[in-house]
Design an enzyme around this catalytic site. Sequence first.
Site, short mmCIF file in Angstrom:
data_model
loop_
_atom_site.label_atom_id
_atom_site.label_comp_id
_atom_site.label_asym_id
_atom_site.label_seq_id
_atom_site.Cartn_x
_atom_site.Cartn_y
_atom_site.Cartn_z
N ASP A 109 0.85 -1.19 0.00
CA ASP A 109 0.00 0.00 0.00
C ASP A 109 0.88 1.24 0.00
OD1 ASP A 109 -2.25 -1.51 0.07
OD2 ASP A 109 -2.99 -0.80 2.01
N ASP B 283 0.46 4.03 1.37
CA ASP B 283 0.44 4.87 2.58
C ASP B 283 1.00 4.18 3.82
OD1 ASP B 283 -1.58 3.07 2.94
OD2 ASP B 283 -3.20 4.54 2.99
N TRP C 219 -13.61 -0.28 -2.18
CA TRP C 219 -12.84 -0.63 -0.99
C TRP C 219 -13.32 -1.94 -0.34
CZ3 TRP C 219 -14.24 -1.41 4.06
CH2 TRP C 219 -13.21 -1.40 5.02
N GLU D 139 -11.05 -7.59 -0.83
CA GLU D 139 -10.13 -8.30 -1.73
C GLU D 139 -9.04 -9.02 -0.92
OE1 GLU D 139 -9.87 -4.95 -1.42
OE2 GLU D 139 -7.86 -5.01 -0.57
N ASP D 140 -8.69 -8.46 0.24
CA ASP D 140 -7.66 -9.13 1.05
C ASP D 140 -8.25 -10.31 1.83
OD1 ASP D 140 -9.08 -7.29 2.50
OD2 ASP D 140 -7.37 -6.50 3.62
N MET E 9 0.36 4.28 9.10
CA MET E 9 -0.40 4.60 7.89
C MET E 9 -0.63 6.10 7.87
SD MET E 9 -4.09 3.33 6.44
CE MET E 9 -4.93 4.83 6.88
N HIS F 211 -5.76 9.51 6.03
CA HIS F 211 -6.40 10.02 4.80
C HIS F 211 -7.89 9.75 4.86
CE1 HIS F 211 -7.00 5.91 3.29
NE2 HIS F 211 -5.81 5.65 3.84
N ARG G 157 -11.49 8.70 2.63
CA ARG G 157 -11.80 7.71 1.58
C ARG G 157 -11.79 8.39 0.20
NH1 ARG G 157 -11.97 3.70 3.35
NH2 ARG G 157 -13.96 3.09 4.23
#
Length: 415
Positions: free
Chosen positions: A232, A234, A295, A298-299, A325, A328, A330
Amino acid sequence: MSFSRALQKTVSKRVLKTLVVLVVFLPLWTYMQASLTVNRSLVFIRSADDGNVRADDNVATESADAVRCSHNCGHSGTTESGSITSSSEPLSRQFSTPAVTEEVLRRHRDDVMPFCENPTRSSAPRWPSKEPVTAQELAERFPMMQLGGHYSPSNCTPREKLAILIPYRNRSVHLHTLLPNLIPMLIKQNADFTIFVVEQAMPTRFNKGVLFNAGFLEALKLGDFDCFILHDVDMIPLNDANTYQCRSDGPVHFMAGVNKFHYGLSYSWLLGGVLGFTKDQYKAVNGFSNLYFGWGAEDDDMFLRLKKKRMDYHRKGKDVGLYDMIRHSRDKGWEPINSRFSITHFSTRRIDDDGLNTAVYSRTSLRQLPLYTWIRVFVDMKQVYEKAPEYMKDVIEKASRENAALLSPGSVEDH
Ligand code: UDP
Ligand code: MN
């Protein structure tokens, strides 16, 4: 027999019975309860700086929960609370180092140099610099980087070639904060690495799975990489001793904790953040599912793939595996849709029919910049959905409607 003797006999019989219960049955009962608890939880093994997480057969209920809560499930199980128990795998397999392949041996013979060792040692996390650095300043700061974001140590033979795949859209500040932290860490580790920023063109809704698959396939067209680190943009690593290296005995989850979850994880089988696969491991699970636009999940889908393929994965310990992280909000084009849970429902059934072998995208740019290779792809949602198995027709129609509603005119702008 007098009344008092009879009483004495009865009492001693009772005492004897209680003793038998205490000595024999109680420990047995406690043991059975304990093993039931162990069986219900993820089997979790930990070594000094590395963990091995194995999803056992009873994990279905947990993974269903994982699928339901997808990321934000509160601070239920974390890595540290996993049950410590034995595994059916021999220890040598659980904790072996990466295999030295024929290719590595060939390189070694040609180079007549010693294998690279990683000199970093576990230490207190450092405070990362959270200041973004401009592209020009980065290039000046890291003159040892070769065009396309490649680095290889000059005085030793690396055991593996890393491809760092960063899924990306509209996060320039994050990228320019990650690079000045990541590059020096990898150089210190004596890694041979190439950084790929895989960007998804607007306006299609963001799809991390397709980007990972595209990054994997495109990277292999450019070089023979052994290990793929899916990163990722971030996630800033806090400890230089978090060695970015694959393992021959299973994928590696490099993140033991993140500031967002008070340096823990939101649930024990979370695989987001930073995940490493050898080329063969990634192929064996058929990469990521392509079907998640927006979002989440998927993981979790990847977790179910690993479980189905009976592939153990390893998680770093908190002594090295902590991340910050960058905070941030969305992103537009990345809002979650409710149908993601229904898509995950078919996760294991479609492993071999949805993934690396069905990834559709068109590569619209490829440029070798000083600090990374930039790959831009266009993903056509309709084309991706058309590849979904027939039995998912209803679910895909629903997902398609949800995505379309989020893409109504004006909801996503190009930048
Ligand atoms: N990402 C991106 N642009 C987007 C959405 C996501 O670059 O519009 C990439 C980026 O690498 C990010 C990752 O996808 O770190 C995961 O997304 P996000 O950070 O929103 O997920 P979180 O883990 O914070 O919920
Ligand atoms: Mn994030």
